[in-house]
Design a protein around this motif. Structure first.
Motif, PDB file in Angstrom:
ATOM      1  N   ASP A  55      -1.607   0.110  -3.304  1.00 33.54           N
ATOM      2  CA  ASP A  55      -2.197  -1.137  -3.784  1.00 33.54           C
ATOM      3  C   ASP A  55      -2.511  -2.115  -2.659  1.00 33.54           C
ATOM      4  O   ASP A  55      -3.316  -3.008  -2.814  1.00 33.54           O
ATOM      5  N   GLY A  56      -1.817  -1.958  -1.556  1.00 31.74           N
ATOM      6  CA  GLY A  56      -2.087  -2.837  -0.415  1.00 31.74           C
ATOM      7  C   GLY A  56      -1.697  -4.274  -0.656  1.00 31.74           C
ATOM      8  O   GLY A  56      -2.363  -5.188  -0.184  1.00 31.74           O
ATOM      9  N   ASN A  57      -0.633  -4.502  -1.397  1.00 30.84           N
ATOM     10  CA  ASN A  57      -0.258  -5.867  -1.734  1.00 30.84           C
ATOM     11  C   ASN A  57       0.797  -6.481  -0.822  1.00 30.84           C
ATOM     12  O   ASN A  57       0.801  -7.680  -0.624  1.00 30.84           O
ATOM     13  N   CYS A  58       1.706  -5.650  -0.311  1.00 31.69           N
ATOM     14  CA  CYS A  58       2.812  -6.245   0.443  1.00 31.69           C
ATOM     15  C   CYS A  58       2.348  -6.744   1.800  1.00 31.69           C
ATOM     16  O   CYS A  58       2.909  -7.669   2.338  1.00 31.69           O
ATOM     17  N   ARG A  59       1.340  -6.137   2.334  1.00 27.70           N
ATOM     18  CA  ARG A  59       0.701  -6.518   3.600  1.00 27.70           C
ATOM     19  C   ARG A  59       1.582  -6.269   4.826  1.00 27.70           C
ATOM     20  O   ARG A  59       1.366  -6.872   5.866  1.00 27.70           O
ATOM     21  N   VAL A  62      -0.372  -3.906   7.633  1.00 26.45           N
ATOM     22  CA  VAL A  62      -1.678  -4.333   8.138  1.00 26.45           C
ATOM     23  C   VAL A  62      -1.902  -3.898   9.591  1.00 26.45           C
ATOM     24  O   VAL A  62      -0.980  -3.866  10.394  1.00 26.45           O
ATOM     25  N   PRO A  73      -5.094  -3.513   5.347  1.00 30.78           N
ATOM     26  CA  PRO A  73      -3.927  -2.716   4.965  1.00 30.78           C
ATOM     27  C   PRO A  73      -4.192  -1.242   5.239  1.00 30.78           C
ATOM     28  O   PRO A  73      -5.125  -0.673   4.687  1.00 30.78           O
ATOM     29  N   CYS A  76      -4.537   1.440   2.398  1.00 35.69           N
ATOM     30  CA  CYS A  76      -5.695   1.483   1.496  1.00 35.69           C
ATOM     31  C   CYS A  76      -7.001   1.778   2.222  1.00 35.69           C
ATOM     32  O   CYS A  76      -7.993   2.093   1.588  1.00 35.69           O
ATOM     33  N   VAL A  99       5.486 -11.006   7.545  1.00 32.89           N
ATOM     34  CA  VAL A  99       5.594 -10.629   6.131  1.00 32.89           C
ATOM     35  C   VAL A  99       7.034 -10.219   5.820  1.00 32.89           C
ATOM     36  O   VAL A  99       7.616 -10.641   4.812  1.00 32.89           O
ATOM     37  N   ILE A 208      10.156  -7.622  -4.444  1.00 33.12           N
ATOM     38  CA  ILE A 208       9.190  -8.126  -3.470  1.00 33.12           C
ATOM     39  C   ILE A 208       7.822  -8.309  -4.115  1.00 33.12           C
ATOM     40  O   ILE A 208       6.835  -8.559  -3.442  1.00 33.12           O
ATOM     41  N   GLN A 209       7.759  -8.191  -5.413  1.00 31.93           N
ATOM     42  CA  GLN A 209       6.534  -8.414  -6.179  1.00 31.93           C
ATOM     43  C   GLN A 209       5.349  -7.623  -5.625  1.00 31.93           C
ATOM     44  O   GLN A 209       4.302  -8.171  -5.318  1.00 31.93           O
ATOM     45  N   ASN A 211       3.696  -5.608  -7.250  1.00 36.71           N
ATOM     46  CA  ASN A 211       2.691  -5.434  -8.306  1.00 36.71           C
ATOM     47  C   ASN A 211       2.396  -3.984  -8.644  1.00 36.71           C
ATOM     48  O   ASN A 211       1.359  -3.704  -9.230  1.00 36.71           O
TER      49      ASN A 211
ATOM     50  N   LEU B 450      -9.426  -5.436  -3.158  1.00 37.57           N
ATOM     51  CA  LEU B 450      -9.520  -5.114  -1.736  1.00 37.57           C
ATOM     52  C   LEU B 450     -10.937  -4.647  -1.437  1.00 37.57           C
ATOM     53  O   LEU B 450     -11.535  -3.954  -2.244  1.00 37.57           O
ATOM     54  N   GLN B 604      -0.567 -11.979  -5.691  1.00 36.88           N
ATOM     55  CA  GLN B 604      -0.726 -10.551  -5.419  1.00 36.88           C
ATOM     56  C   GLN B 604      -0.196 -10.170  -4.039  1.00 36.88           C
ATOM     57  O   GLN B 604       0.574  -9.240  -3.896  1.00 36.88           O
ATOM     58  N   THR B 606       1.727 -10.909  -0.298  1.00 35.77           N
ATOM     59  CA  THR B 606       2.860 -11.676   0.207  1.00 35.77           C
ATOM     60  C   THR B 606       2.460 -12.893   1.043  1.00 35.77           C
ATOM     61  O   THR B 606       3.005 -13.977   0.826  1.00 35.77           O
TER      62      THR B 606
END
Lengths: 212, 667
Positions: A55-59, A62, A73, A76, A99, A208-209, A211, B450, B604, B606
């Motif tokens: 999902d590439g959300n936590c970053r 990167v 990310p 992804c 992060v 850590i959300q 998602n 993205l 969404q 961090t």
């Protein structure tokens, strides 16, 4: 008559790109992260997990790609031919570490992950029998403590220094990240554990959300 | 009174104890020939469970033919049976299903469209002033989607109030805008004093992020009725008169935007509009002639390509750029999407949420058809067969206008129309981000996607998508009719074109100023705004809303346009200029913005979710911790998914750079 007749037909196409100055090959459509891992380069990651959609959300994963304004990310982004990627440049590492630091800064004092290295539970004492039990109606019977949920063996295990926040602690220690007092002082109000369900408890204070 | 449950084992005598409750004694564990064996029923298993529980709880030493155990009252037992006989999880009740059906209609043969989830939620939320969880369950069942999907969408948007169980919705909600312009005009005072004055705990007074009425600050919305230049008295009288809808005026005014070139648009006194340009008036003054001509020409097999090419060339020559904030070349965008395979779709962004911006509303409430015609032209040239218009929920009056006028257009079309759908936002700034808006139109949470792939390739419903800000399309007709030179003939300081500046704050006459690109803020104040407001001298200004940064008065001679502000760490964005006076502090403005970003971050990624929250806390310290703030700035700029997080540090960096004396740095 559709059977492949030449080796080239079954060999995945590869492209070449550079990662931290080293030329590596990626299969067509393969992400930078996976290609790097096949070549033994472990890019930090939290929300990426094998078997799940990235999902590439936590970053945390990167990387810096030449010619792009922001970091991307790696879990992804597909590698393309000739792409120049830096996973350990100063700029990329700065964001990766930040992060981790801001995620850690919101964690409670005690995590929930069993720490096998220390061969004891992160809880000071195991819960007395009956504590944390939940009635069939869903009310907590006797305990104000949320249930500790030992997680299955994950990546945080057996890789040197597993910690009480699992993978987050693992990467923090690998990247030498500690939370500065200024950020520690801003720790969020912890969300309450959700123990409304008889079979499941959710400890949102360690989430850590991602998602996912 | 608790009943005793008698369970008797078949010991040969078969006697029923005299005080046994018959309803419990349903199951006999006898053989096939036993006269006491009743017909097997689903209940049998459950009674057997009770039986075995009883057995376990009694010692085998019991020799009596009956054992008495208290398991609960009969009603409790019945309740347990009832509970176990149901499907697991929350189930929709008939009443809620009927209520939901009454609002969203019966399920069509093909099922309800998934992308209309937010529209359906609006219907329920409007009818009940909230979303009861029972309605969410019913809606999930009716739409045949999971409860989690409905819940996650309903709780994402600020305008949906999810109420659990028997909770009650407030009878009235009053939203006080606490955007920067409204805050400078006294919004906090209203927020503090209104609840006591109303004296009714069931009337809810809440702060709302910028509602796009900055030139009429402070602005308050009573249910859906905007109170402009709000005072305690005007809000109270709106509450008492129960004006809760924003009703637009008549449609007989002929508004010609180009007449206002190099002029101010809004009235200086903010008097309510008498009306707007309706369909008949617009057509009577030559409206839609262009769209009809182009539609004809493009449809023509031989010259279609040439005509499309000609219009795209006009866009390119005029130098028109996206006026929503990103400033992408319009001609180039049309060309890119046109080269994508059909079917293509268009998404129009009227989610004007950038604090300080209100130009789209001002044009829309005067002249909706000029925009609709621009949209038609774009759809013909690019080859688009469906247009989705996404309007922010705060603009209730504009929605009423658009609904009416689109219906009139469809009833009497000047050319073959593409599918036109008007979609209603639900209170989320992030949905102004192009890909978040697409997610929202698809009926999901407004979380940015993205990229790559870019939405021009894979956008709404997975189709190549042309996305435009309202105002960009608004100028299309004038550009084609008057020629590209008309537009590019305006401009100062080497810049070209017209910009609709939304000016608010400490100026005498705030409003939309259709000024030449490249104008400086000093010229804008002096020539268009009648100077500064009484008692105020220019101290600082925000050239581009919340994300565009803050500049000091000493930089009052910088041309305002795309690309001219980058060297100063700012950008013009949607040209929302907010003016601060000597009594204001830049750090307060920056904090207001950061709190806004924290509130509006979709959560969404961090860096944005945590970074904006931490920065907002750090910025409240008398002396800023610039090292930590800069680290946060960097991770937000570099690693956030979308423009919200990437631009959030702009006001912070501006204060650090231009106003160090305010945050404990050297004077």
């Amino acid at each position: 008559m559709n059977a492949p007749v030449t080796l080239a037909e079954v060999t995945p196409q590869t492209i070449a790109f550079t990662l931290d100055g080293r030329s590596i090959h990626a299969y067509d459509g393969e992400t930078i992260f996976k290609a790097a891992r096949r070549h033994g380069i472990d890019i930090p990651h939290l929300c990426y997990k094998d078997g799940y959609r990235a999902d590439g959300n936590c970053r945390v994963c990167v990387v810096e790609i030449k010619g792009e304004r922001t970091l991307a990310p790696s879990c992804c982004r597909s590698a393309t031919a000739g792409m120049e990627v830096q996973a350990s440049s100063e700029r990329a590492v700065k964001s990766q570490k930040m992060v981790l630091e801001i995620l850690l800064s919101d964690m409670g004092d005690v995590g929930y992950k069993w720490n096998d290295a220390g061969s004891q539970s992160p809880y000071p004492n195991p819960l007395p029998k009956g504590e944390g039990k939940i009635s069939h109606r869903g009310e907590a019977v006797a305990s104000s403590l949320p249930l500790p949920l030992p997680l299955p063996l994950g990546e945080g295990r057996g890789e040197g220094s597993p910690g009480q926040y699992g993978t987050l602690s693992h990467w923090a220690s690998r990247m030498n990240v500690t939370v500065r007092p200024e950020l520690r002082a801003l720790r969020r109000d912890q969300p309450k554990a959700d123990i409304s369900h008889p079979a499941m408890a959710v400890n949102l204070d360690t989430c850590i959300q991602c998602n996912l | 009174m608790r009943w005793r449950l008698w369970v008797w084992h078949r010991m040969g005598d078969g006697n029923v104890p005299p005080d046994a409750d018959d309803s419990i004694l349903l199951c006999q564990h006898g053989g096939p020939g036993d006269p006491m064996v009743r017909r097997p029923s689903p209940r049998c298993r459950r009674t057997a469970e009770i039986h075995s529980m009883t057995m376990r709880s009694n010692t085998p030493s019991h020799t009596s033919s009956t054992t008495a155990v208290t398991l609960g009252s009969v009603d409790e037992m019945r309740e347990r049976i009832r509970r176990k006989s149901k499907l697991k999880g929350r189930q929709a009740d008939e009443i809620s299903i009927d209520e939901v059906r009454a609002l969203i209609g019966l399920r069509p043969d093909a099922g309800h469209r998934r992308d209309l989830l937010i529209e359906h939620l609006h219907k329920v939320n409007d009818a009940y002033r909230c979303l009861h969880d029972r309605h969410l369950v019913a809606l999930a069942k009716e739409m045949n989607i999971s409860m989690a999907e409905v819940y996650e969408v309903a709780t994402f948007y600020h305008h949906f109030d999810v109420i659990k169980g028997d909770g009650k919705a407030p009878i009235l909600t009053i939203r006080v805008c606490d955007g920067l312009s409204c805050e400078m005009a006294g919004a906090q005072d209203l927020l503090a004093r209104l609840p006591a004055l109303l004296g009714n705990p069931e009337v809810r007074v809440i702060a709302a992020p910028c509602i796009g009425r900055c030139e009429q600050a402070p602005a308050v919305v009573v249910h859906q009725y905007p109170v402009t230049f709000a005072t305690l008295e005007t809000v109270m009288s709106a509450v008492k008169s129960s004006s809760v809808q924003d009703i637009p005026g008549h449609g007989a005014v002929n508004f010609v935007a180009s007449d206002f070139a190099e002029k101010s648009l809004s009235g200086v006194d903010g008097v309510a509009l008498s009306g707007y340009t309706g369909y008949a008036t617009y057509r009577a003054h030559g409206g839609y002639a262009l769209a009809a001509t182009i539609a004809d020409a493009v449809a023509h097999a031989a010259h279609g390509e040439d005509e499309a090419e000609r219009i795209i060339k006009v866009m390119e020559d005029s130098g028109l750029r996206g006026l929503g904030g990103a400033g992408f070349s319009v001609g180039r965008k049309w060309r890119i999407v046109r080269d994508q395979p059909a079917p293509r779709v268009m998404a129009v962004n009227i989610d004007e949420g950038e604090p300080g911006t209100f130009k789209d509303r001002v044009y829309l409430e005067r002249d909706p058809h000029r925009f609709l015609e621009g949209m038609l032209v774009a759809s013909k040239v690019v080859g688009i067969d469906a247009c989705y218009i996404y309007l922010r929920d705060e603009y209730h009056g504009c929605r009423a206008i658009l609904e009416t006028e689109i219906a009139k257009l469809q009833a009497d079309p000047p050319c073959t129309l593409p599918l036109i759908e008007l979609r209603r936002g639900a209170g989320a700034y992030i949905c102004g981000e192009e890909s978040a808006m697409i997610e929202s139109i698809e009926g999901k949470r407004g979380m940015p996607r993205l990229r790559p792939p870019y939405i021009a390739e894979v956008g709404l419903f997975g189709r190549p998508t042309l996305e435009h800000n309202f105002e960009t399309l608004y100028w299309v007709r004038d550009l084609v009719e008057k020629g590209p030179q008309w537009f590019s003939s305006f401009g100062r300081n080497g810049r070209k074109g017209l910009r609709s500046f939304s000016v608010s704050g400490r100026v005498k006459h705030p409003g939309v100023k259709l000024a030449p690109a490249g104008i400086t803020v000093q010229e804008l104040i002096d020539e268009y705004c009648g100077g500064m407001a009484a008692g105020h001298a220019l101290y600082a200004y925000l050239p581009g809303g919340a994300s565009g940064g803050i500049l000091p008065a000493s930089l009052n001679n910088v041309p305002l346009d795309f690309d001219t502000l980058q060297p100063y760490g700012c950008f013009i964005g949607s040209a929302a200029v907010i003016i601060l006076g000597q009594h204001d502090r830049a750090r307060d403005a920056a904090l207001n913005m950061m709190k806004f970003f924290e509130h509006e971050s979709c959560g969404q990624c961090t860096p944005c979710r945590v970074g904006t929250a931490k920065a907002a806390r750090l910025m409240q310290a008398e002396r800023w911790d610039n090292v930590t703030l800069e680290d946060l700035n960097q991770v937000m700029v570099d690693a956030s998914i979308c423009g919200l997080g990437q631009a959030a540090p702009n006001p912070v960096r501006s204060v650090q750079k231009y106003f160090p004396h305010e945050i404990g740095g050297p004077v």
